[in-house]
Design a protein around this motif. Structure first.
Motif, PDB file in Angstrom:
ATOM      1  N   GLY A 233      14.008   7.020  -4.912  1.00 38.03           N
ATOM      2  CA  GLY A 233      14.900   6.019  -5.476  1.00 38.03           C
ATOM      3  C   GLY A 233      14.432   4.607  -5.194  1.00 38.03           C
ATOM      4  N   ALA A 234      13.114   4.453  -5.058  1.00 36.54           N
ATOM      5  CA  ALA A 234      12.565   3.157  -4.652  1.00 36.54           C
ATOM      6  C   ALA A 234      12.583   2.131  -5.772  1.00 36.54           C
ATOM      7  N   GLY A 235      12.564   2.579  -7.028  1.00 34.48           N
ATOM      8  CA  GLY A 235      12.597   1.635  -8.147  1.00 34.48           C
ATOM      9  C   GLY A 235      11.248   1.116  -8.548  1.00 34.48           C
ATOM     10  N   LYS A 236      10.350   0.968  -7.575  1.00 38.36           N
ATOM     11  CA  LYS A 236       9.013   0.496  -7.906  1.00 38.36           C
ATOM     12  C   LYS A 236       8.024   0.920  -6.819  1.00 38.36           C
ATOM     13  N   PHE A 237       6.766   0.988  -7.227  1.00 36.52           N
ATOM     14  CA  PHE A 237       5.701   1.257  -6.271  1.00 36.52           C
ATOM     15  C   PHE A 237       4.475   0.449  -6.667  1.00 36.52           C
ATOM     16  N   SER A 238       3.555   0.336  -5.732  1.00 37.86           N
ATOM     17  CA  SER A 238       2.373  -0.485  -5.953  1.00 37.86           C
ATOM     18  C   SER A 238       1.201   0.109  -5.186  1.00 37.86           C
ATOM     19  N   TYR A 239       0.018  -0.031  -5.752  1.00 41.63           N
ATOM     20  CA  TYR A 239      -1.182   0.332  -5.010  1.00 41.63           C
ATOM     21  C   TYR A 239      -2.271  -0.676  -5.305  1.00 41.63           C
ATOM     22  N   CYS A 240      -3.272  -0.687  -4.440  1.00 43.01           N
ATOM     23  CA  CYS A 240      -4.419  -1.578  -4.600  1.00 43.01           C
ATOM     24  C   CYS A 240      -5.635  -0.805  -4.114  1.00 43.01           C
ATOM     25  N   LEU A 241      -6.503  -0.424  -5.028  1.00 42.85           N
ATOM     26  CA  LEU A 241      -7.616   0.467  -4.723  1.00 42.85           C
ATOM     27  C   LEU A 241      -8.845  -0.330  -4.308  1.00 42.85           C
ATOM     28  N   THR A 242      -9.349  -0.040  -3.116  1.00 39.13           N
ATOM     29  CA  THR A 242     -10.585  -0.668  -2.664  1.00 39.13           C
ATOM     30  C   THR A 242     -11.757  -0.133  -3.485  1.00 39.13           C
ATOM     31  N   SER A 243     -12.914  -0.760  -3.335  1.00 38.24           N
ATOM     32  CA  SER A 243     -14.094  -0.348  -4.099  1.00 38.24           C
ATOM     33  C   SER A 243     -14.442   1.104  -3.797  1.00 38.24           C
ATOM     34  N   LEU A 244     -15.036   1.758  -4.773  1.00 41.88           N
ATOM     35  CA  LEU A 244     -15.335   3.180  -4.676  1.00 41.88           C
ATOM     36  C   LEU A 244     -16.173   3.506  -3.451  1.00 41.88           C
TER      37      LEU A 244
END
Length: 437
Positions: A233-244
């Motif tokens: 029930g968080a409403g939103k999520f976020s991620y940030c992917l580092t370089s491969l």
């Protein structure tokens, strides 16, 4: 217009700031007031691979995923009966999360996948289980475990289920891997302090295929009610992917922590729902610019059709971007004409378009690449769409063609923070050095 792309990459060592942990309030798991942060690591983390080798491995894993996503296949039960027939889901994500299950807690790692919904892990007693790096969960030893009844809303949300008398499921993935078992409720622990009770998950005692051997199950982050983001029930999520090829982990945020820092240039575009594929996050891609040229791609190329086909999804579990063939051919043609290098044989790379680098080159100019989404332009850095391999002397485009569906892959998402706001139905993004969040 061009981007300079360095041949040799300087590795900068930085301290990873410890995550700020929050405690769930329970109830319907509305964690928004405090939020959660966890860290993702790549499935090939710790392997001695070059960047190109990492990408080749990821493309190989994603081949069946792409084909099955486009086909919308249905998989029948192994015994040939008509009792269980499961629509095929994405599966095979490229990132893992560490978490724990049960009381007392049992730690395990699971694939994180925005292209599917179900949360599941392998459970004893296993009639068919693959080898996993951590002990298999034994529900009989957990005081917080319970089977979910067939009347539960989560059981009703399963695409395939039967009652005998508990809610039994079959969930199939793009590489022909399957998980089958009982839908249950359990306490999950994220990190060492975040405990969330009554999470519905698949307790799989019949799990087949090679698609999940890197972990002990999967955590779905799709748009459907079974996914972790929906259950929190968080409403939103976020991620940030580092370089491969970065050894640092990638942050994943739920709730109030899923937000941008100050001073960032943030773009925002609507998330589009597809009733035929309710799990996926669709975007409206309206055009592509290569160099200074807006390509003459017909507007209908990336449009979501009335029958649910077509369209473009953003997906954390697909390695590279696949564009509908009409659009891809124009992108390819533009790169061939604008990159001042000789085209090379790309067959050994698993990609489609490569160029030969001069032996004395230290930098090379490549055309800028801009994706024009509804309401926002995404100007990609060169390292998000070109890959250099000094051992072969090749410079390759990390975009390929597709038919029936387009996918914006995770290679193109490196060092960009994405915020999925499911209440406002928007996807926002900004360039960020992900290992500094």
């Amino acid at each position: 217009m061009t981007h300079p792309l360095s041949i040799f990459v300087l590795m900068v060592v930085a301290l990873l700031v410890p995550p700020t942990w929050a405690t769930s309030r329970g109830g319907f798991h509305d964690i928004a007031p405090k939020g959660i942060r966890v860290d993702l690591f790549h499935v090939d983390y710790g392997g001695n691979f070059t960047k190109l080798e990492l990408l080749q491995r990821a493309i190989k894993r994603g081949k069946h995923r792409l084909e099955r996503l486009k086909a919308g296949d249905v998989l029948a039960a192994d015994d040939g009966s008509d009792e269980l027939q499961a629509p095929v889901h994405a599966g095979n994500g490229e990132f893992l999360i560490n978490l724990s299950i049960g009381t007392p807690t049992v730690p395990f790692s699971a694939i994180v996948d925005t292209g599917s919904d179900l949360i599941w892990t392998q459970c004893k007693p296993c009639t068919s289980c693959y080898n996993q790096p951590t002990p298999i969960f034994d529900p009989s030893k957990s005081s917080s475990y319970s089977n979910l009844p067939c009347s539960s809303s989560l059981c009703k949300a399963l695409p395939t289920s039967t009652c005998s008398p508990d809610c039994e499921y079959l969930y199939a993935y793009g590489d022909y891997s399957t998980t089958q078992g009982v839908l249950a409720s359990e306490t999950f622990t994220f990190g060492s302090k975040i405990t969330v009770p009554h999470i519905g998950f698949g307790c799989g005692d019949d799990n087949e295929g090679k698609g999940f051997s890197q972990g002990a199950g999967l955590v779905g982050l799709g748009w459907g009610p079974l996914s972790l983001i929906s259950q929190l029930g968080a409403g939103k999520f976020s991620y940030c992917l580092t370089s491969l090829d970065d050894s640092k982990t990638s942050p994943l945020f739920f709730g109030s922590t899923a937000s941008f820092g100050k001073g960032l240039k943030v773009g925002s575009t609507p998330l589009i729902k597809n009733p035929s594929q309710p799990t996926f996050y669709y975007l409206s891609l309206e055009g592509i610019t290569v160099g200074g040229t807006l390509l003459s791609i017909p507007k209908s190329t990336f449009a979501l059709k009335d029958d649910g086909s077509g369209g473009l999804i953003i997906d954390s579990g697909t390695s590279i971007t696949y564009l509908e063939e009409v659009g891809y051919k124009l992108v390819r043609k533009a790169f061939v004409s604008q990159v001042q290098l000789e085209e090379a044989d790309a067959s050994s790379t698993g990609l489609d378009l490569c160029f030969s680098l001069p032996s004395d080159a230290s930098t090379v100019e490549v055309p800028k690449l801009v994706f024009h989404f509804n309401g926002a332009d995404l100007d990609l850095p060169a390292e998000n769409y070109m890959i250099l391999d000094s051992s072969t002397g090749l410079l390759c485009l990390t975009i390929m063609d597709s038919t029936g569906m387009s996918i914006f892959g995770n290679f193109q998402q490196q060092n960009l923070q994405f915020v999925y706001d499911l209440q406002k139905e928007t996807l926002s993004f900004a360039p960020v050095q992900c290992d500094q969040l």
